[in-house]
Design an enzyme around this catalytic site. Structure first.
Site, PDB file in Angstrom:
ATOM      1  N   CYS B  35      -8.876  -1.439  -4.792  1.00 13.69           N
ATOM      2  CA  CYS B  35      -7.414  -1.676  -4.543  1.00 13.69           C
ATOM      3  C   CYS B  35      -7.279  -2.291  -3.005  1.00 13.69           C
ATOM      4  O   CYS B  35      -6.456  -2.930  -2.840  1.00 13.69           O
ATOM      5  CB  CYS B  35      -6.494  -0.398  -4.703  1.00 13.69           C
ATOM      6  SG  CYS B  35      -6.664   0.778  -3.635  1.00 13.69           S
ATOM      7  N   ASP B  37      -7.698  -0.715   0.055  1.00 12.80           N
ATOM      8  CA  ASP B  37      -7.567   0.292   1.207  1.00 12.80           C
ATOM      9  C   ASP B  37      -8.332   1.484   0.859  1.00 12.80           C
ATOM     10  O   ASP B  37      -8.057   2.135  -0.206  1.00 12.80           O
ATOM     11  CB  ASP B  37      -5.877   0.587   1.573  1.00 12.80           C
ATOM     12  CG  ASP B  37      -5.163  -0.814   1.784  1.00 12.80           C
ATOM     13  OD1 ASP B  37      -5.867  -1.374   2.840  1.00 12.80           O
ATOM     14  OD2 ASP B  37      -4.334  -1.118   1.303  1.00 12.80           O
ATOM     15  N   CYS B  60      -6.172  -3.076   5.219  1.00 16.13           N
ATOM     16  CA  CYS B  60      -5.080  -4.107   6.034  1.00 16.13           C
ATOM     17  C   CYS B  60      -4.420  -3.412   7.182  1.00 16.13           C
ATOM     18  O   CYS B  60      -4.675  -2.543   7.399  1.00 16.13           O
ATOM     19  CB  CYS B  60      -4.341  -4.650   4.882  1.00 16.13           C
ATOM     20  SG  CYS B  60      -3.112  -3.429   4.404  1.00 16.13           S
ATOM     21  N   CYS B 104       0.347   0.830  -2.181  1.00 14.01           N
ATOM     22  CA  CYS B 104      -1.315   0.746  -1.765  1.00 14.01           C
ATOM     23  C   CYS B 104      -1.843   1.148  -0.549  1.00 14.01           C
ATOM     24  O   CYS B 104      -2.784   1.569  -0.119  1.00 14.01           O
ATOM     25  CB  CYS B 104      -1.658  -0.741  -2.137  1.00 14.01           C
ATOM     26  SG  CYS B 104      -1.163  -2.024  -1.206  1.00 14.01           S
TER      27      CYS B 104
END
Lengths: 394, 128
Positions: B35, B37, B60, B104
């Site tokens: 996903c 992370d 991120c 997320c």
């Protein structure tokens, strides 16, 4: 701060000559080209000049050019319009796994309408094997759509070889040349295709304008119903300034192509050579040589693309990434996954799109700035510490 | 408009408390690279309080800022207080997160919770 734009795969800057050519059509020549009075004359003539310029860029006849609003529209128009026009003959189309979403999602929409499609895989450098296209073709196949080059990994596809396979089978072969037209030599006769998409903002023209080239005699169903603009195939009052800009960009692209690419290839090759030499665990994605002239793409292991992109941005450098976090859909690039890269590596995707304004200094700056950024992110990456512990522990 | 708030950017550019704790009292991992992370939190507990909180994060800008903020919010708190840190509170402290990143990337509170549970499990195991 130094500013380095290396995202020419997302969009290119507008050339001043192109902007200057467009301005009169945002001012005194505002008329509707469909009008028969004097105000319609200049815009109408300007569109025909642009049609000639675009046709000349790709070795086509001007009457075969249909102006659209974008590469996306051209691709939608080609895939859906060509499939619909031939649905009495068959309802099967073939696409590759790494097509742009404007092709892939058009195929999906057709599927909902009772068509079916086959997706041809790519190898680990992103190449389509023409033999696999041959195998995917069925009795009822009417359209094959394979892109000329992929904007994410830069690999150039064997379009001529695929055209030799579709020829004589009553199949319309469309290629999405958005990444190549205006950038590298594209000649529709040499490629042997039947339809081709291009977009203005990929070669220093404006956004919001594209074209579909359709070989004379090829039937297509319009997506937009309305007036008889573009020979009745694409209704709607023309985007005159945009079309004029596209034409000018095509003219300049054709004239300057060799000079532009000589410089860009040098810079590209330096990036492709030097980045993996300066940073451990960097993978070059796509074909090493057979790729777009300004295109250098990598996966940096153990770090995530968006965080690299943002740290580069804080140093004035603009790049893009195919990581899940960067995409609005939060899915990793379908292109990298189709090439067999695992998710965690695809997340480290970084894509440099060199343009005509870039210099050797720009590349040096990237080579200086990126290694410490990667190092910093790796120091905080749980994947990297796991790797180091396992690596050292044997 | 930039996609991240100034506070997110500030934490992303200068993340607090990055690292691992050797012989941590509790470790919690959340997320996975599919996903995009992934976070690992390490805690040191003294007299029922989080004496130290560190983490490693793959992800991120939002994921890194979230980790940093959670570590700041949690440090010095009692375990009971720290368990009250929710993703919503973290996002609020960061002056908001982009909508699509809320789920997320906002995994810090869960990772911390897992680290505390890990500690509590070890404590319970030790007593038996």
């Amino acid at each position: 701060m130094k500013k380095v734009y290396l995202d020419n795969n997302s969009t290119t800057p507008l050339l001043p000559e192109v902007r200057d050519a467009m301005l009169p059509y945002l001012a005194e020549y505002f008329g509707n080209p469909s009008c028969l009075h004097e105000w319609g004359d200049a815009p109408r003539e300007a569109i025909e000049t642009a049609r000639n310029q675009v046709a000349s860029l790709i070795g086509a006849g001007p009457e075969e050019i249909i102006f659209t609003s974008s590469g996306t529209e051209s691709n939608n128009f080609a895939v859906k319009g060509l499939a619909m026009a031939q649905q009495k003959k068959g309802k099967h189309i073939v696409v590759s796994a790494i097509e742009h979403f404007s092709v892939l999602n058009s195929a999906k929409t057709l599927e909902k309408m009772g068509f079916s499609y086959t997706t041809v895989p790519v190898d680990k450098v992103g190449l389509v094997d023409p033999e696999k296209v041959r195998k995917a073709i069925r009795e009822d196949t009417t359209v094959v759509s394979i892109m000329h080059a992929n904007g994410e990994v830069g690999t150039l596809q064997p379009i001529k070889e695929i055209a030799a396979i579709t020829k004589g089978k009553g199949i319309v072969f469309h290629t999405d040349a958005v990444a190549t037209a205006g950038t590298i030599p594209v000649n529709v006769k040499e490629l042997g295709v039947d339809a081709l998409s291009l977009a203005g903002n990929m070669f220093y023209g404006p956004k919001g304008v594209g074209a579909l080239w359709l070989k004379r005699g090829t039937r297509i169903m319009p997506l937009l119903d309305g007036g008889v603009q573009e020979g009745g195939r694409r209704a709607g009052t023309e985007n005159v300034p945009g079309i004029v800009g596209l034409g000018k960009a095509a003219e300049l692209g054709k004239a300057q192509m060799t000079v532009r690419n000589e410089q860009m290839v040098k810079l590209r090759d330096r990036l492709i050579r030097e980045l993996p030499a300066r940073i451990d665990h960097v993978i070059v994605t796509g074909h090493a040589q057979n790729r777009l002239p300004g295109h250098a793409s990598f996966c940096v292991e153990f770090v995530e693309g968006e965080s690299m992109l943002m740290l580069l941005s804080s140093k004035g450098i603009a790049v893009t990434s195919g990581s899940a976090c960067t995409s609005r859909s939060l899915l990793a690039s379908h292109v990298l996954l189709a090439m067999g890269l695992p998710h965690e590596i695809a997340q480290g995707s970084l894509l440099f799109g060199l343009g005509i304004n870039n210099t050797a200094d720009d590349v040096d700056y990237v080579l200086e700035v990126l290694p410490p950024i990667v190092e910093r992110l790796r120091q905080m990456s749980p994947l990297y510490s796991k790797f180091m512990k396992q690596g050292k522990g044997g | 408009m930039p996609i991240y708030s100034q506070k997110v950017m500030e934490h992303f550019m200068n993340p607090r408390n990055v690292g691992e704790i050797e012989n941590a009292d509790g470790i919690g991992e959340e997320g996975n690279p599919v996903c995009g992370d992934m976070m690992t939190f390490y805690i040191k507990v003294k007299n029922g309080r989080l004496e130290d909180v560190k983490y490693k994060t793959f992800g991120c800008g939002a994921a890194i800022a979230v980790s940093s903020m959670v570590s700041e919010m949690a440090k010095g708190k009692t375990l009971k207080e720290a368990l009250k840190i929710t993703p919503k509170l973290v996002a609020d402290e960061l002056e908001g997160l982009p909508k699509n990143k809320f789920h997320c990337s906002n995994l810090g509170a869960q990772a911390l919770q897992k680290a505390i549970e890990d500690y509590q499990k070890k404590q319970a195991g030790g007593k038996v």
